[in-house]
Design a protein around this motif. Structure first.
Motif, short mmCIF file in Angstrom:
data_model
loop_
_atom_site.label_atom_id
_atom_site.label_comp_id
_atom_site.label_asym_id
_atom_site.label_seq_id
_atom_site.Cartn_x
_atom_site.Cartn_y
_atom_site.Cartn_z
N HIS A 50 8.19 2.11 7.13
CA HIS A 50 7.72 1.20 6.07
C HIS A 50 8.58 1.35 4.81
O HIS A 50 9.00 0.36 4.22
CB HIS A 50 6.25 1.50 5.73
N VAL A 51 8.83 2.59 4.44
CA VAL A 51 9.64 2.83 3.24
C VAL A 51 11.01 2.19 3.40
O VAL A 51 11.52 1.53 2.49
CB VAL A 51 9.78 4.35 2.96
N HIS A 52 11.56 2.35 4.58
CA HIS A 52 12.87 1.77 4.86
C HIS A 52 12.83 0.25 4.68
O HIS A 52 13.72 -0.34 4.04
CB HIS A 52 13.28 2.13 6.30
N ASN A 53 11.79 -0.37 5.23
CA ASN A 53 11.66 -1.83 5.11
C ASN A 53 11.46 -2.25 3.65
O ASN A 53 12.00 -3.27 3.20
CB ASN A 53 10.49 -2.33 5.96
N TYR A 101 5.90 11.99 1.88
CA TYR A 101 5.69 11.17 3.07
C TYR A 101 4.52 11.70 3.89
O TYR A 101 3.69 10.96 4.40
CB TYR A 101 6.95 11.14 3.93
N LYS A 102 4.47 13.02 4.05
CA LYS A 102 3.40 13.58 4.89
C LYS A 102 2.03 13.35 4.26
O LYS A 102 1.04 13.17 4.96
CB LYS A 102 3.65 15.06 5.17
N GLU A 103 1.99 13.33 2.92
CA GLU A 103 0.71 13.05 2.26
C GLU A 103 0.32 11.59 2.45
O GLU A 103 -0.85 11.28 2.71
CB GLU A 103 0.82 13.38 0.76
N GLU A 130 0.84 -1.19 0.00
CA GLU A 130 0.00 0.00 0.00
C GLU A 130 0.88 1.25 0.00
O GLU A 130 0.65 2.20 -0.76
CB GLU A 130 -0.88 -0.04 1.26
N ILE A 131 1.89 1.23 0.85
CA ILE A 131 2.83 2.35 0.92
C ILE A 131 3.55 2.52 -0.42
O ILE A 131 3.66 3.63 -0.94
CB ILE A 131 3.87 2.11 2.03
N LEU A 132 4.00 1.42 -0.98
CA LEU A 132 4.73 1.48 -2.24
C LEU A 132 3.84 2.05 -3.34
O LEU A 132 4.30 2.83 -4.19
CB LEU A 132 5.23 0.08 -2.62
N ASP A 133 2.60 1.68 -3.32
CA ASP A 133 1.67 2.22 -4.31
C ASP A 133 1.56 3.74 -4.17
O ASP A 133 1.55 4.46 -5.17
CB ASP A 133 0.29 1.57 -4.13
N ILE A 191 -1.67 7.52 9.42
CA ILE A 191 -0.59 7.09 10.31
C ILE A 191 0.42 8.23 10.40
O ILE A 191 0.32 9.21 9.66
CB ILE A 191 0.11 5.81 9.79
N SER A 192 1.38 8.09 11.28
CA SER A 192 2.35 9.17 11.44
C SER A 192 3.41 9.09 10.34
O SER A 192 3.65 8.03 9.74
CB SER A 192 3.01 9.09 12.81
N ILE A 193 4.01 10.22 10.09
CA ILE A 193 5.04 10.28 9.05
C ILE A 193 6.22 9.37 9.42
O ILE A 193 6.90 8.83 8.54
CB ILE A 193 5.49 11.73 8.84
N GLU A 194 6.43 9.19 10.71
CA GLU A 194 7.53 8.33 11.16
C GLU A 194 7.27 6.88 10.78
O GLU A 194 8.19 6.14 10.44
CB GLU A 194 7.69 8.44 12.68
#
Lengths: 222, 222
Positions: free
Chosen positions: B199-202, B182-184, B171-174, B191-194
């Motif tokens: 997730h992006v890191h993973n 990130y903030k969007e 979902e994040i990748l999409d 969820i929080s930007i953190e």
DNA sequence: TGTAAGATAACATAAACGTGGTATAATTAC
DNA sequence: GTAATTATACCACGTTTATGTTATCTTACA
């Protein structure tokens, strides 16, 4: 060790095993009779819904599956193909349809269908299409072929917005699309990183975007 | 104002005007004779190189152009089609080839060819393929159709490396692929930007990439 | 019941990116 | 022959992204 030969028809051709997934009783039965009555073909399964087909076909392993689009229950023909094709990539699927202009052609092809013919296709042609499919062809009408080709061509042609870019800018955009850092682009094109910045800036203005990803998406026509 | 009617053949069908671009004299002449000798068809131009064809065809405006792949001089058949198709999108191009397994099929289709047949095709079939093309079909052998379908399917299926991602990560990748900040993404998914960062890191670790663009390229199987 | 996997969250730091302004050759267009 | 376009280059500033570390909570499952 004993080697068993495959079943052969009178003409000494391998017999093609076929399964049918079609909810209309008359059509299903007619096809079953046609296939079983024809030398070189055997119908080894016939189902009136996708759920049963997904369950039974793995134990039958037919060479070719004839698949209807609309099926009763939660699963349609496209999802049925997708499930089976994932497990059995060598199984060949022929989509049966009433209309040639159906937009679901593409979904069916993406799901793994290789052939695509009309239900009203004459018996002899249906049989030769099955053999064609079994032997590695993709039987389809030239009308359907045109739609596939058109889809292909649409994907190929770039976004007209890119024409506003200079050739150098296109070069930069291509590097951006490949994920290079500015410093890598600078070194690849033998220019300073500041010039890369400037080009990127101009590209963004022309494409009306504010990030690399948006620019690349336009580059790939998305 | 006088309205002139189109030429009609004996069967009262519109006459299809054809141009040929083929460097082999024997083949070119044979096709010309076949077309001019057949009711309903007229060969209005025949060229042995692409340069002359590009120059002359705009004044002839044939309905259909039969195009050879390899031509003498700097321009090949594919580029010849690309040039003409750009100017005359309604002109129909039929690629003539010796081999069915040529990788240039795809280049030809991208350039704008709609039909694709073998040079050894029997005369009657060639004529019906020309009519078919003129009437909006894409005549091609089922072997060639299969290659087009396979190409289509390859583009459609996602990179298997994506299967290592969890559904949230997909979902994040999409969202990443659509160019959201990130903030969007954080606000879109509540969820929080953190957490987005994490997730992006993973995702990057699983896909073995170090930038958004590389991740998106894997997402789109490039 | 404990453990592994997944989703959530915070903080710090550095690298990379995006935006604004300015400028100078070289080339192209009119 | 002058104007417009293109490619080149630098600086400054703020934003966004990427990396590393740590931690809580839930769910699945063995």
């Amino acid at each position: 060790m004993t080697v068993y030969s495959k079943k052969k028809s009178q003409d000494n051709m391998d017999i093609i095993s076929v399964a049918i997934v079609e909810d209309n009783h008359d059509i299903r039965t007619a096809m079953e009779l046609l296939i079983n009555g024809s030398d070189g073909y055997a119908c080894i399964g016939a189902f009136n819904n996708a759920e049963t087909a997904v369950e039974q076909i793995p134990s039958l392993l037919p060479n070719v599956v004839l698949m209807d689009f609309n099926l009763p229950g939660g699963m349609n023909g496209i999802e049925c193909i997708a499930r089976l094709k994932g497990e059995y990539p060598d199984m060949h699927f022929m989509m049966l349809t009433v209309y040639e202009d159906d937009d679901k052609i593409f979904q069916a092809l993406e799901a793994g269908a290789s052939g695509y013919i009309l239900k009203k296709t004459p018996p002899s042609e249906l049989l030769s299409a099955i053999r064609d499919l079994h032997e590695g062809g993709s039987p389809m009408s030239s009308q359907i072929a045109r739609r596939v080709v058109a889809y292909f061509q649409k994907q190929a042609k770039p976004n007209p917005a890119l024409e506003a870019l200079t050739s150098r800018e296109k070069e930069i955009l291509d590097q951006l699309s490949k994920g290079f850092l500015y410093k890598e682009i600078a070194s690849n094109l033998f220019i300073s990183i500041e010039t890369v910045r400037r080009h990127v800036h101009n590209i963004y203005e022309k494409l009306h975007v504010r990030s690399r990803t948006d620019a690349v998406n336009k580059y790939y026509n998305r």
